[in-house]
Design a protein around this motif. Structure first.
Motif, PDB file in Angstrom:
ATOM      1  N   GLU A  63      -4.961   0.530 -33.269  1.00  0.00           N
ATOM      2  CA  GLU A  63      -5.272   0.681 -34.741  1.00  0.00           C
ATOM      3  C   GLU A  63      -4.091   0.407 -35.563  1.00  0.00           C
ATOM      4  O   GLU A  63      -4.177  -0.164 -36.718  1.00  0.00           O
ATOM      5  CB  GLU A  63      -5.792   1.867 -35.159  1.00  0.00           C
ATOM      6  CG  GLU A  63      -7.049   2.635 -34.600  1.00  0.00           C
ATOM      7  CD  GLU A  63      -8.252   1.769 -34.810  1.00  0.00           C
ATOM      8  OE1 GLU A  63      -8.056   1.185 -36.155  1.00  0.00           O
ATOM      9  OE2 GLU A  63      -9.265   1.454 -34.051  1.00  0.00           O
ATOM     10  N   ALA A  64      -2.857   0.718 -35.255  1.00  0.00           N
ATOM     11  CA  ALA A  64      -1.707   0.449 -35.839  1.00  0.00           C
ATOM     12  C   ALA A  64      -1.353  -0.942 -35.735  1.00  0.00           C
ATOM     13  O   ALA A  64      -0.749  -1.756 -36.622  1.00  0.00           O
ATOM     14  CB  ALA A  64      -0.320   1.148 -35.449  1.00  0.00           C
ATOM     15  N   ASP A  65      -1.743  -1.860 -34.715  1.00  0.00           N
ATOM     16  CA  ASP A  65      -1.611  -3.037 -34.737  1.00  0.00           C
ATOM     17  C   ASP A  65      -2.238  -3.917 -35.455  1.00  0.00           C
ATOM     18  O   ASP A  65      -2.210  -4.876 -35.940  1.00  0.00           O
ATOM     19  CB  ASP A  65      -1.916  -3.514 -33.217  1.00  0.00           C
ATOM     20  CG  ASP A  65      -0.773  -3.001 -32.127  1.00  0.00           C
ATOM     21  OD1 ASP A  65       0.376  -2.592 -32.658  1.00  0.00           O
ATOM     22  OD2 ASP A  65      -1.019  -3.013 -30.943  1.00  0.00           O
ATOM     23  N   ARG A  66      -3.668  -3.385 -35.728  1.00  0.00           N
ATOM     24  CA  ARG A  66      -4.664  -4.120 -36.501  1.00  0.00           C
ATOM     25  C   ARG A  66      -4.142  -4.085 -38.031  1.00  0.00           C
ATOM     26  O   ARG A  66      -4.387  -5.161 -38.770  1.00  0.00           O
ATOM     27  CB  ARG A  66      -5.943  -3.365 -36.573  1.00  0.00           C
ATOM     28  CG  ARG A  66      -6.560  -3.770 -35.209  1.00  0.00           C
ATOM     29  CD  ARG A  66      -8.196  -2.837 -35.162  1.00  0.00           C
ATOM     30  NE  ARG A  66      -8.682  -3.217 -33.965  1.00  0.00           N
ATOM     31  CZ  ARG A  66      -9.790  -2.667 -33.402  1.00  0.00           C
ATOM     32  NH1 ARG A  66     -10.105  -1.453 -33.826  1.00  0.00           N
ATOM     33  NH2 ARG A  66     -10.383  -3.120 -32.033  1.00  0.00           N
ATOM     34  N   HIS A  68      -0.925  -4.428 -38.793  1.00  0.00           N
ATOM     35  CA  HIS A  68       0.622  -4.953 -38.614  1.00  0.00           C
ATOM     36  C   HIS A  68       0.259  -6.403 -39.038  1.00  0.00           C
ATOM     37  O   HIS A  68      -0.504  -7.075 -38.221  1.00  0.00           O
ATOM     38  CB  HIS A  68       1.353  -4.659 -37.381  1.00  0.00           C
ATOM     39  CG  HIS A  68       2.707  -4.993 -37.441  1.00  0.00           C
ATOM     40  ND1 HIS A  68       3.086  -6.335 -37.249  1.00  0.00           N
ATOM     41  CD2 HIS A  68       3.688  -4.274 -37.391  1.00  0.00           C
ATOM     42  CE1 HIS A  68       4.206  -6.476 -37.059  1.00  0.00           C
ATOM     43  NE2 HIS A  68       4.902  -5.042 -37.432  1.00  0.00           N
ATOM     44  N   PRO A  69       1.277  -7.105 -39.614  1.00  0.00           N
ATOM     45  CA  PRO A  69       0.993  -8.511 -39.766  1.00  0.00           C
ATOM     46  C   PRO A  69       1.110  -9.694 -38.880  1.00  0.00           C
ATOM     47  O   PRO A  69       0.570 -10.500 -38.802  1.00  0.00           O
ATOM     48  CB  PRO A  69       2.141  -8.710 -41.196  1.00  0.00           C
ATOM     49  CG  PRO A  69       3.110  -7.672 -40.883  1.00  0.00           C
ATOM     50  CD  PRO A  69       2.291  -6.554 -40.603  1.00  0.00           C
ATOM     51  N   VAL A  70       1.994  -9.078 -37.780  1.00  0.00           N
ATOM     52  CA  VAL A  70       2.281  -9.973 -36.587  1.00  0.00           C
ATOM     53  C   VAL A  70       1.314  -9.291 -35.413  1.00  0.00           C
ATOM     54  O   VAL A  70       0.609 -10.287 -34.756  1.00  0.00           O
ATOM     55  CB  VAL A  70       3.847 -10.091 -36.126  1.00  0.00           C
ATOM     56  CG1 VAL A  70       3.967 -10.628 -34.987  1.00  0.00           C
ATOM     57  CG2 VAL A  70       4.389 -10.461 -37.392  1.00  0.00           C
ATOM     58  N   LYS A  71       1.350  -8.116 -35.305  1.00  0.00           N
ATOM     59  CA  LYS A  71       0.904  -7.552 -33.994  1.00  0.00           C
ATOM     60  C   LYS A  71      -0.771  -7.539 -34.031  1.00  0.00           C
ATOM     61  O   LYS A  71      -1.423  -7.256 -32.960  1.00  0.00           O
ATOM     62  CB  LYS A  71       1.297  -5.819 -33.739  1.00  0.00           C
ATOM     63  CG  LYS A  71       2.729  -6.038 -33.528  1.00  0.00           C
ATOM     64  CD  LYS A  71       3.098  -4.348 -33.414  1.00  0.00           C
ATOM     65  CE  LYS A  71       4.545  -4.285 -32.995  1.00  0.00           C
ATOM     66  NZ  LYS A  71       4.878  -2.893 -32.797  1.00  0.00           N
ATOM     67  N   CYS A  72      -1.230  -7.894 -35.455  1.00  0.00           N
ATOM     68  CA  CYS A  72      -2.705  -7.977 -35.473  1.00  0.00           C
ATOM     69  C   CYS A  72      -3.286  -9.264 -34.709  1.00  0.00           C
ATOM     70  O   CYS A  72      -4.482  -9.016 -34.227  1.00  0.00           O
ATOM     71  CB  CYS A  72      -3.033  -7.915 -36.953  1.00  0.00           C
ATOM     72  SG  CYS A  72      -2.669  -9.613 -37.626  1.00  0.00           S
ATOM     73  N   LYS A  73      -2.252  -9.935 -33.989  1.00  0.00           N
ATOM     74  CA  LYS A  73      -2.717 -10.980 -33.375  1.00  0.00           C
ATOM     75  C   LYS A  73      -2.810 -10.804 -31.903  1.00  0.00           C
ATOM     76  O   LYS A  73      -3.224 -11.640 -31.160  1.00  0.00           O
ATOM     77  CB  LYS A  73      -1.773 -12.254 -33.663  1.00  0.00           C
ATOM     78  CG  LYS A  73      -1.853 -12.722 -35.229  1.00  0.00           C
ATOM     79  CD  LYS A  73      -0.636 -13.808 -35.469  1.00  0.00           C
ATOM     80  CE  LYS A  73      -0.624 -14.369 -36.885  1.00  0.00           C
ATOM     81  NZ  LYS A  73       0.326 -15.223 -37.025  1.00  0.00           N
TER      82      LYS A  73
END
Length: 288
Positions: A63-66, A68-73
């Motif tokens: 959820e936090a990664d989604r 995040h501008p970079v980790k969402c990838k």
């Protein structure tokens, strides 16, 4: 989906598991086929265990990664790897690592099982505790070395364990120092807000000094010289000194890098020095 799974397993991080192979080199086992095969199997099994933990980390932070501008990838956050597939793969990899370790012996299972338990605790609790998080990283490398020695059925040397712990702690504190220097410190990793820059600086310098000093003592120890039948292992000291200094330079002067531990694997002076150290160690132990 398979491409996403492979990416989430982070095979580029398997280089860390070369610590599993280190006992093979220093036990003078490179010319023993059985020892080489046992060490290679231990490396593969630990890599499977590590990949299962990378999947666990991404699942825990999805959820936090989604957001995040970079980790969402990342594969799980982006949806390239479905959550249920990631969970299944995580369980399969961990099971294969534990079951496969029994081919070697129960002590290898204990080392890999201990690593998995440590990383679960780290993911959900210990990574939020300042300084303890770095000690957990160091403990993970200790378990890599222990798995390697158990696979070979050779006793772990105190020097190897101490140098491994100090070196991994040095790298861990270097990474924290680099993160603290970033403008977004405290946002990318919440535990950073609990760190003191002055304390981390001192710990970084102390572990750097302790690592190199312990390695020097090891190369000059009469037991070491007698075991390898040579006095020339001390010639490799210069490479360890350069490696430590180069890493500290990356920590302090490469603020644009994502991570100094990632950057050092792309830094040609560091890599060249690492290769020269490895060649020198092999030549000294197996040729001179």
């Amino acid at each position: 989906m398979l491409a996403g799974l492979l990416k989430a397993m982070r095979p580029h991080q398997w280089v860390k598991n070369l610590f599993v192979v280190a006992p093979l080199v220093f036990a003078k086992g490179l010319d023993d086929v059985d020892m080489v095969l046992r060490s290679a199997l231990a490396f593969v099994l630990f890599s499977l265990a590590a990949s299962s933990i990378y999947l666990l980390n991404d699942l825990a932070d999805v959820e936090a990664d989604r957001a995040h501008p970079v980790k969402c990838k990342r594969p799980i956050a982006s949806g390239a790897l479905p959550v249920h597939v990631a969970r299944t793969a995580m369980a399969v990899l961990a099971t294969l690592a534990c079951a496969g370790s029994l081919v070697l012996n129960a002590w290898v299972l204990a080392a890999i099982g201990g690593y998995l338990l440590l990383q679960v605790a780290y993911t959900y609790k210990l990574k939020h505790v300042p300084y303890v998080d770095v000690l957990c990283i160091a403990a993970g490398f200790e378990l890599r070395v222990l798995a390697g020695t158990f696979a070979l059925r050779v006793p772990p040397t105190i020097y190897l364990l101490v140098v491994t712990f100090l070196l991994s702690a040095f790298l861990g504190f270097g990474k924290r120092m680099h993160e603290l220097q970033a403008p977004s410190a405290g946002k990318t990793r919440s535990v950073l807000s609990k760190y003191s820059s002055k304390t981390v600086t001192v710990l970084l310098q102390l572990t750097a000094l302790a690592t190199t000093t312990t390695y020097v003592i090891y190369t000059l120890d009469p037991h070491t010289r007698a075991f390898f039948g040579t006095d020339y292992l001390a010639a490799t000291i210069v490479f360890t000194e350069f490696g430590v200094i180069r890493f500290m330079d990356l920590v302090r002067n490469r603020a644009d890098a994502d991570s100094p531990t990632e950057q050092m694997l792309k830094d040609w002076p560091f890599l060249l020095n690492l290769v020269l150290w490895a060649i020198a160690v092999v030549v000294v132990i197996y040729v001179t």
